[in-house]
Design an enzyme around this catalytic site. Structure first.
Site, PDB file in Angstrom:
ATOM      1  N   HIS A 181       1.749   4.465  -2.824  1.00  0.00           N
ATOM      2  CA  HIS A 181       1.836   5.923  -2.628  1.00  0.00           C
ATOM      3  C   HIS A 181       3.210   6.429  -3.074  1.00  0.00           C
ATOM      4  O   HIS A 181       3.325   7.477  -3.703  1.00  0.00           O
ATOM      5  CB  HIS A 181       1.653   6.280  -1.153  1.00  0.00           C
ATOM      6  CG  HIS A 181       0.243   6.234  -0.650  1.00  0.00           C
ATOM      7  ND1 HIS A 181      -0.792   6.907  -1.279  1.00  0.00           N
ATOM      8  CD2 HIS A 181      -0.314   5.639   0.440  1.00  0.00           C
ATOM      9  CE1 HIS A 181      -1.921   6.718  -0.590  1.00  0.00           C
ATOM     10  NE2 HIS A 181      -1.662   5.941   0.454  1.00  0.00           N
TER      11      HIS A 181
ATOM     12  N   HIS B 272       3.435   6.846  -6.724  1.00  0.00           N
ATOM     13  CA  HIS B 272       2.657   8.018  -7.149  1.00  0.00           C
ATOM     14  C   HIS B 272       3.537   9.276  -7.068  1.00  0.00           C
ATOM     15  O   HIS B 272       3.447  10.165  -7.917  1.00  0.00           O
ATOM     16  CB  HIS B 272       1.432   8.148  -6.230  1.00  0.00           C
ATOM     17  CG  HIS B 272       0.317   8.990  -6.766  1.00  0.00           C
ATOM     18  ND1 HIS B 272      -0.764   9.342  -6.005  1.00  0.00           N
ATOM     19  CD2 HIS B 272       0.108   9.559  -7.970  1.00  0.00           C
ATOM     20  CE1 HIS B 272      -1.592  10.083  -6.718  1.00  0.00           C
ATOM     21  NE2 HIS B 272      -1.088  10.232  -7.923  1.00  0.00           N
TER      22      HIS B 272
ATOM     23  N   HIS C   4       0.831  -1.203   0.000  1.00  0.00           N
ATOM     24  CA  HIS C   4       0.000   0.000   0.000  1.00  0.00           C
ATOM     25  C   HIS C   4       0.874   1.265   0.000  1.00  0.00           C
ATOM     26  O   HIS C   4       0.729   2.134  -0.858  1.00  0.00           O
ATOM     27  CB  HIS C   4      -0.911  -0.016   1.241  1.00  0.00           C
ATOM     28  CG  HIS C   4      -1.795   1.176   1.368  1.00  0.00           C
ATOM     29  ND1 HIS C   4      -3.123   1.158   1.012  1.00  0.00           N
ATOM     30  CD2 HIS C   4      -1.552   2.435   1.796  1.00  0.00           C
ATOM     31  CE1 HIS C   4      -3.648   2.339   1.219  1.00  0.00           C
ATOM     32  NE2 HIS C   4      -2.720   3.141   1.700  1.00  0.00           N
ATOM     33  N   GLU C   5       1.790   1.337   0.960  1.00  0.00           N
ATOM     34  CA  GLU C   5       2.618   2.541   1.063  1.00  0.00           C
ATOM     35  C   GLU C   5       3.565   2.657  -0.128  1.00  0.00           C
ATOM     36  O   GLU C   5       3.896   3.759  -0.556  1.00  0.00           O
ATOM     37  CB  GLU C   5       3.401   2.542   2.379  1.00  0.00           C
ATOM     38  CG  GLU C   5       2.517   2.567   3.627  1.00  0.00           C
ATOM     39  CD  GLU C   5       1.501   3.699   3.650  1.00  0.00           C
ATOM     40  OE1 GLU C   5       1.752   4.739   3.003  1.00  0.00           O
ATOM     41  OE2 GLU C   5       0.436   3.532   4.297  1.00  0.00           O
TER      42      GLU C   5
HETATM   43 ZN   LIG Z   1      -2.968   5.173   2.008  1.00  0.00          ZN
END
Ligand SMILES: [Zn+2]
Length: 689
Positions: A474, A477, A470-471
């Site tokens: 990010h 991104h 998940h991280e």
């Molecule tokens: Zn998040």
């Protein structure tokens, strides 16, 4: 103020990749550096305001973008250290700086001279020759000023300030009331009150008793992490009921700590605030700057999930009642029974031991798995750079490249330590932009994993591995960002869009293509057995009717109370009852957060007010987005990956999020993929499993 050359935060960084020279930075440098950087921005903006030339994009918007460079640099270093390696000195500076930084920003975004220049540019519209990206940045600035109250008359501005101050006080009191109710309660357990509790729950109960001054005893408190395991395992139905009743009445006790009057006042003030700013309701104000755009759009999506979730929850309820009946229990399933019987059913159907899974998930392998996925999707390679000095010796640094070209640095800070906050997050020391030549980002993932024991590698639970992916989503991104202006770089996107790149990335962890290759036993090196893999994946849809229904109840009540246009005082109890009745909430399920203790929405700044829906909204997006790869028949399909890169991961906030999604997927997201992911499509598929 310390002279600039002495303060490493303000000087030129001659380190590799211009990484902050952490070894030279001390806590004492931050106050003067913040002071200097804020003054520098103020002076730069005074020059913009005093410019006698007609407003142009360059002399107004780009000048505002440039004005924040020094402050962004100091903030990047400070907030990273405040979160990951704070001592008392750093924490004191944080308390001192937070209101000063908020006041600094507020003064900028309500400055009438700056707003007039922006408004003039904005009003000239197509007559000003701008690129699409410049038009978007101008739009964002104009909106940010308007939402802060720029352009309103003095009376309205004064009223907005008064409302904001009152809301801050109410938000603080709301959180304190919930905390007071939690602290005032403790359920002491005698020896025969422990029936059914496994070792880890008893240990936690012993620690809780110790903390409450009851050494040698066991106790349960009203924090979620204490309540939920007790409800899940305790065989004592009477104690489950007693604890549950206290838990769901937090903030709703009718005494000094009752939050219902606070909810009424906050809802009314928010409606007034929205009206002053020109919006139909507070929910309209919040969502105007989100992908959903309107409360109706957000509610419409929740509605589509609700019917399936409710149907599944009713089927789950019947299965749990069946279990009670089969055991000869002569009672109807109640809210305090749900978790207990669900746990029994889970053990019967999906017995999965966390430590069996953990033995196959080594931290270093999971990092490799995340890198491998980024390589297959986006052609990235990761090169360990031990010549870059990180901010803490435990932090690892990689250079990220594509086709031999430098894209940025990735810092992995994986282990828990006393000076680090709990949780997991992504942050940046520097954002990508091209304002005055190419600037590449410095991106950090922070986790709180446990180290391995004596010579053993660090092992992760499956949820930990998911957090890592998940991280890292990010982080990508931020790393892949390819925009000109800092304001719209990387993750600076709408709140109901920002979780798309992160939650989407989690999907690859679930794939056999990844697990077969990277989930290997830490002693034998054997891949995870297919049978364990299958059970792991099947267990994910268990009890999802309950989970989705419990969540949606709160998401609906949040939208309902904030969509009223008049700001009439809302009775929190009546509002909850009205929402429950409108959606026909099953009696056996209480909302995950009832209004009197709904901290996301009412405590502190109430950051999720009219925004609690966004958790599910984002999940609809990520499930639908991954569907593009499934439809292509290859989870690494190059054409889909290319579109995903261009429209989402590299695009920052260059276009409206709905347009960006449409460009990637060819259609706006529907709920089907999410319903499938949560196992909500066929009402009894799980019952048969
Ligand atoms: Zn998040």
């Amino acid at each position: 103020m310390a002279a600039t050359p002495d303060n490493p935060l303000l000087g030129v960084w001659t380190t590799p990749f211009e990484v902050p020279p952490f070894e030279r930075i001390a806590a004492a440098h931050f106050r003067p550096a913040f002071g200097h950087a804020m003054a520098e921005q103020r002076h730069a903006l005074e020059r913009v305001a005093a410019d006698t030339a007609a407003p142009s994009f360059d002399n107004t918007v780009a000048a505002m973008e440039r004005s924040r460079a020094a402050l962004a640099r100091v903030e990047g270093v400070f907030f990273l250290l405040a979160g990951t390696d704070a001592d008392d000195a750093v924490m004191a500076i944080e308390r001192e700086m937070a209101p000063l930084l908020a006041a600094h920003d507020k003064a900028i975004f309500t400055d009438e001279t700056l707003f007039r220049r922006l408004d003039d540019l904005h009003a000239r519209g197509a007559a000003v020759d701008l690129t699409a990206e410049q038009r978007r940045v101008l739009e964002r600035y104009h909106l940010a000023f308007r939402r802060a109250g720029a352009g309103l008359d003095a009376d309205a501005k004064r009223r907005l300030t008064a409302i904001a101050e009152r809301l801050a006080a109410l938000g603080a009191a709301f959180g304190q009331n919930v905390l007071a109710d939690e602290q005032a309660y403790v359920l002491e357990l005698d020896a025969d009150d422990l029936a059914g509790l496994p070792g880890f729950v008893r240990d936690a109960a012993r620690r809780a008793a110790q903390e409450r001054g009851l050494p040698g005893k066991h106790a349960v408190t009203l924090s979620r992490s204490s309540v939920e395991p007790f409800l899940q395992f305790s065989q004592r139905r009477d104690l489950r009921e007693k604890l549950f009743e206290a838990w769901v009445l937090r903030g709703d006790g009718g005494r000094m700590t009752d939050n219902k009057p606070l909810v009424a006042e906050m809802v009314a003030l928010r409606a007034e605030q929205a009206r002053l700013l020109g919006y139909a309701s507070f929910a309209h104000y919040q969502l105007a700057d989100a992908m959903a755009r309107t409360p109706d759009a957000a509610r419409g999506l929740l509605d589509q999930v609700w019917a399936a979730a409710r149907g599944r929850a009713l089927a789950e309820r019947d299965a749990l009642q069946g279990l009670i009946d089969a055991e000869g229990g002569n009672f109807r399933l109640a809210p305090w029974d749900w978790r207990y019987y669900a746990e029994k059913l889970r053990r019967a159907r999906h017995d999965l031991d966390e430590s069996d899974v953990k033995a196959y998930l080594q931290l270093d392998d999971m990092i490799e798995a995340a890198f491998y996925t980024a390589n297959r999707l986006f052609g990235l390679t990761f090169i360990r750079r031990d010549d870059v000095r990180p901010y803490h010796p435990e932090v690892r640094v990689w250079e990220v490249r594509r086709d031999g070209r430098h894209l940025g640095l990735f810092f992995g800070d994986y282990f828990a330590r006393a000076s680090k906050r709990s949780g997991a997050w992504m942050t940046t020391l520097r954002d990508q932009h091209k304002l005055d030549g190419e600037v590449r980002p410095l991106v950090v993932n922070v986790m709180n994993f446990s180290k391995g024991g004596d010579g053993e590698p660090a092992l992760l639970g499956f949820d930990d591995a998911r957090t890592l992916f998940h991280e890292f989503g990010h982080a990508l991104h931020a790393l892949l960002s390819d925009v000109t202006y800092p304001m719209i770089s990387g993750t600076n996107v709408a709140a109901d869009f920002v979780e798309l790149p992160s939650q989407l990335y989690e999907h690859w962890l679930d794939r056999p293509e990844i697990l077969r290759r990277f989930a290997r036993h830490h002693r034998t090196g054997e891949p995870m057995p297919e049978e364990l893999l299958a059970r792991l994946i099947a267990s994910r849809t268990f009890n999802q009717g309950f989970m989705t229904t419990e969540y949606l109840g709160s998401a609906f009540v949040d939208l309902d109370v904030h969509a009223g246009p008049t700001g009439d005082a809302v009775d929190a109890g009546a509002a909850e009852a009205a929402t429950r009745s409108r959606i026909a909430m099953p009696e056996e399920i209480v909302m995950r957060h009832r209004p009197p203790h709904f901290q996301h929405v009412f405590a502190g700044g109430g950051g999720y007010a009219a925004g609690y829906y966004s958790y599910l909204w984002s999940e609809v997006l990520d499930a639908d987005a991954f569907g593009a790869f499934e439809a292509a028949g290859d989870v690494f399909d190059p054409a889909v990956a290319r579109r995903l890169h261009d429209c989402i991961y590299a695009a920052g906030n260059t276009r409206d999020p709905a347009d960006a999604y449409l460009a990637f997927r060819g259609a706006l997201p529907g709920p089907q993929a999410l319903l499938k992911k949560r196992g909500l499509l066929a009402p009894d598929s799980n019952a048969a499993a």
